[in-house]
Structure formats: C-alpha cells, structure tokens
Design a protein around this motif. Sequence first.
Motif, PDB file in Angstrom:
ATOM      1  N   LYS A  87      27.495  43.516  27.574  1.00  0.00           N
ATOM      2  CA  LYS A  87      28.883  43.049  27.546  1.00  0.00           C
ATOM      3  C   LYS A  87      28.901  41.528  27.598  1.00  0.00           C
ATOM      4  CE  LYS A  87      29.905  45.619  31.173  1.00  0.00           C
ATOM      5  NZ  LYS A  87      30.622  46.209  32.301  1.00  0.00           N
ATOM      6  N   PRO A  88      29.763  40.907  26.791  1.00  0.00           N
ATOM      7  CA  PRO A  88      29.858  39.441  26.841  1.00  0.00           C
ATOM      8  C   PRO A  88      30.362  38.949  28.196  1.00  0.00           C
ATOM      9  CG  PRO A  88      30.936  40.301  24.874  1.00  0.00           C
ATOM     10  CD  PRO A  88      30.623  41.471  25.754  1.00  0.00           C
ATOM     11  N   ARG A  89      29.859  37.792  28.619  1.00  0.00           N
ATOM     12  CA  ARG A  89      30.281  37.144  29.865  1.00  0.00           C
ATOM     13  C   ARG A  89      31.035  35.851  29.578  1.00  0.00           C
ATOM     14  NH1 ARG A  89      26.209  34.940  32.839  1.00  0.00           N
ATOM     15  NH2 ARG A  89      27.689  34.797  34.520  1.00  0.00           N
ATOM     16  N   LEU A  90      31.436  35.641  28.337  1.00  0.00           N
ATOM     17  CA  LEU A  90      32.011  34.355  27.953  1.00  0.00           C
ATOM     18  C   LEU A  90      33.250  34.000  28.768  1.00  0.00           C
ATOM     19  CD1 LEU A  90      31.760  31.932  26.111  1.00  0.00           C
ATOM     20  CD2 LEU A  90      33.148  33.139  24.428  1.00  0.00           C
ATOM     21  N   ARG A  91      34.155  34.933  28.958  1.00  0.00           N
ATOM     22  CA  ARG A  91      35.387  34.657  29.716  1.00  0.00           C
ATOM     23  C   ARG A  91      35.047  34.144  31.109  1.00  0.00           C
ATOM     24  NH1 ARG A  91      38.612  39.525  29.287  1.00  0.00           N
ATOM     25  NH2 ARG A  91      39.090  38.646  27.276  1.00  0.00           N
ATOM     26  N   GLU A  92      34.098  34.807  31.756  1.00  0.00           N
ATOM     27  CA  GLU A  92      33.674  34.435  33.104  1.00  0.00           C
ATOM     28  C   GLU A  92      33.036  33.027  33.115  1.00  0.00           C
ATOM     29  OE1 GLU A  92      29.858  36.044  35.671  1.00  0.00           O
ATOM     30  OE2 GLU A  92      31.003  37.473  34.480  1.00  0.00           O
TER      31      GLU A  92
ATOM     32  N   LEU B 212      28.181  36.849  15.569  1.00  0.00           N
ATOM     33  CA  LEU B 212      27.398  36.213  14.517  1.00  0.00           C
ATOM     34  C   LEU B 212      26.294  35.398  15.179  1.00  0.00           C
ATOM     35  CD1 LEU B 212      30.166  34.981  12.050  1.00  0.00           C
ATOM     36  CD2 LEU B 212      28.834  37.076  11.969  1.00  0.00           C
ATOM     37  N   ASP B 213      25.083  35.504  14.646  1.00  0.00           N
ATOM     38  CA  ASP B 213      23.929  34.845  15.257  1.00  0.00           C
ATOM     39  C   ASP B 213      24.160  33.367  15.508  1.00  0.00           C
ATOM     40  OD1 ASP B 213      22.717  37.306  15.052  1.00  0.00           O
ATOM     41  OD2 ASP B 213      21.390  36.744  13.413  1.00  0.00           O
ATOM     42  N   TRP B 214      24.624  32.655  14.493  1.00  0.00           N
ATOM     43  CA  TRP B 214      24.757  31.203  14.673  1.00  0.00           C
ATOM     44  C   TRP B 214      25.846  30.866  15.681  1.00  0.00           C
ATOM     45  CZ3 TRP B 214      28.864  27.967  13.603  1.00  0.00           C
ATOM     46  CH2 TRP B 214      29.886  28.479  12.806  1.00  0.00           C
ATOM     47  N   HIS B 215      26.837  31.743  15.822  1.00  0.00           N
ATOM     48  CA  HIS B 215      27.872  31.529  16.845  1.00  0.00           C
ATOM     49  C   HIS B 215      27.247  31.592  18.239  1.00  0.00           C
ATOM     50  CE1 HIS B 215      31.597  32.846  14.270  1.00  0.00           C
ATOM     51  NE2 HIS B 215      30.957  31.807  13.779  1.00  0.00           N
ATOM     52  N   LEU B 216      26.404  32.596  18.460  1.00  0.00           N
ATOM     53  CA  LEU B 216      25.784  32.755  19.776  1.00  0.00           C
ATOM     54  C   LEU B 216      24.994  31.514  20.156  1.00  0.00           C
ATOM     55  CD1 LEU B 216      24.438  36.419  19.643  1.00  0.00           C
ATOM     56  CD2 LEU B 216      26.555  35.589  20.654  1.00  0.00           C
ATOM     57  N   PHE B 217      24.197  31.015  19.235  1.00  0.00           N
ATOM     58  CA  PHE B 217      23.369  29.846  19.526  1.00  0.00           C
ATOM     59  C   PHE B 217      24.216  28.592  19.712  1.00  0.00           C
ATOM     60  CE2 PHE B 217      20.250  32.770  17.773  1.00  0.00           C
ATOM     61  CZ  PHE B 217      19.249  32.685  18.742  1.00  0.00           C
ATOM     62  N   SER B 218      25.271  28.450  18.917  1.00  0.00           N
ATOM     63  CA  SER B 218      26.154  27.289  19.052  1.00  0.00           C
ATOM     64  C   SER B 218      26.898  27.309  20.383  1.00  0.00           C
ATOM     65  CB  SER B 218      27.173  27.248  17.905  1.00  0.00           C
ATOM     66  OG  SER B 218      26.523  27.016  16.682  1.00  0.00           O
ATOM     67  N   ILE B 219      27.392  28.473  20.776  1.00  0.00           N
ATOM     68  CA  ILE B 219      28.103  28.606  22.050  1.00  0.00           C
ATOM     69  C   ILE B 219      27.154  28.326  23.213  1.00  0.00           C
ATOM     70  CG2 ILE B 219      29.211  30.280  23.604  1.00  0.00           C
ATOM     71  CD1 ILE B 219      30.435  31.556  21.021  1.00  0.00           C
ATOM     72  N   ALA B 220      25.965  28.920  23.169  1.00  0.00           N
ATOM     73  CA  ALA B 220      24.996  28.715  24.248  1.00  0.00           C
ATOM     74  C   ALA B 220      24.631  27.236  24.372  1.00  0.00           C
ATOM     75  CB  ALA B 220      23.741  29.566  24.007  1.00  0.00           C
ATOM     76  N   LYS B 221      24.397  26.591  23.237  1.00  0.00           N
ATOM     77  CA  LYS B 221      24.020  25.169  23.263  1.00  0.00           C
ATOM     78  C   LYS B 221      25.152  24.319  23.836  1.00  0.00           C
ATOM     79  CE  LYS B 221      22.250  21.458  20.387  1.00  0.00           C
ATOM     80  NZ  LYS B 221      21.815  21.037  19.071  1.00  0.00           N
ATOM     81  N   ALA B 222      26.383  24.589  23.407  1.00  0.00           N
ATOM     82  CA  ALA B 222      27.531  23.806  23.877  1.00  0.00           C
ATOM     83  C   ALA B 222      27.738  23.971  25.374  1.00  0.00           C
ATOM     84  CB  ALA B 222      28.796  24.211  23.120  1.00  0.00           C
ATOM     85  N   LEU B 223      27.459  25.162  25.901  1.00  0.00           N
ATOM     86  CA  LEU B 223      27.668  25.435  27.332  1.00  0.00           C
ATOM     87  C   LEU B 223      26.427  25.151  28.179  1.00  0.00           C
ATOM     88  CD1 LEU B 223      29.715  28.751  27.053  1.00  0.00           C
ATOM     89  CD2 LEU B 223      30.583  26.456  27.576  1.00  0.00           C
ATOM     90  N   GLY B 224      25.302  24.845  27.515  1.00  0.00           N
ATOM     91  CA  GLY B 224      24.078  24.562  28.256  1.00  0.00           C
ATOM     92  C   GLY B 224      23.495  25.784  28.937  1.00  0.00           C
TER      93      GLY B 224
ATOM     94  N   THR C 119      21.485  29.875  28.131  1.00  0.00           N
ATOM     95  CA  THR C 119      20.703  30.627  27.157  1.00  0.00           C
ATOM     96  C   THR C 119      21.598  31.677  26.495  1.00  0.00           C
ATOM     97  OG1 THR C 119      19.999  32.362  28.686  1.00  0.00           O
ATOM     98  CG2 THR C 119      18.618  30.374  28.577  1.00  0.00           C
ATOM     99  N   VAL C 120      21.158  32.193  25.365  1.00  0.00           N
ATOM    100  CA  VAL C 120      21.913  33.263  24.701  1.00  0.00           C
ATOM    101  C   VAL C 120      22.017  34.464  25.638  1.00  0.00           C
ATOM    102  CG1 VAL C 120      21.895  34.894  22.770  1.00  0.00           C
ATOM    103  CG2 VAL C 120      21.366  32.484  22.372  1.00  0.00           C
ATOM    104  N   GLU C 121      20.952  34.754  26.380  1.00  0.00           N
ATOM    105  CA  GLU C 121      20.966  35.883  27.316  1.00  0.00           C
ATOM    106  C   GLU C 121      22.035  35.703  28.384  1.00  0.00           C
ATOM    107  OE1 GLU C 121      18.169  34.239  26.435  1.00  0.00           O
ATOM    108  OE2 GLU C 121      16.983  35.769  25.428  1.00  0.00           O
ATOM    109  N   ASP C 122      22.280  34.441  28.790  1.00  0.00           N
ATOM    110  CA  ASP C 122      23.292  34.175  29.814  1.00  0.00           C
ATOM    111  C   ASP C 122      24.702  34.545  29.349  1.00  0.00           C
ATOM    112  OD1 ASP C 122      21.428  33.158  31.624  1.00  0.00           O
ATOM    113  OD2 ASP C 122      21.722  31.079  30.956  1.00  0.00           O
TER     114      ASP C 122
END
Length: 66
Positions: free
Chosen positions: A5-10, A43-55, A57-60
């Motif tokens: 499950k995504p944790r983005l909101r949190e 989308l793969d590139w979205h995951l990596f872009s979001i993770a990078k912007a938030l500092g 990992t993708v797993e996080d």
Amino acid sequence: MLTVKPRLREILKGRGLTQGQLSEMTGIPQASISRFDKNEQHLDWHLFSIAKALGVTVEDLFEIEE
C-alpha cells in the motif's frame, strides 16, 4: 502473499506538503500523484522522481505486509 500500500499521504502529511507541491517539485501532474496515492497506478519514473524529491527510497513509499 504480500500486500503493498502506498504511504505517500502519510509522508506528505509528516512533511507538511501537499500533492500540488510535490507535483511542482517533480514535474509529475497532480492527478498522477493522486492515482499513485490511491494505489491505482504506479509509473516507474514517477516512483523514482517522487522518492528523489522527498529524499526517501522507493521502498519507503510503500507499506509492505506479508
């Protein structure tokens, strides 16, 4: 079986950020960020872009339950 499950909101809430602000940081349309947060599309590139912007990992970005 794994449940993912995504944790983005949190993560955003913890940092005081909105989906709109994340959209500006990443160049990803806010609607796409919303779809990711609702576990509708990853989308793969979205995951990596979001993770990078938030500092983080993708797993996080996900809660993984076995």
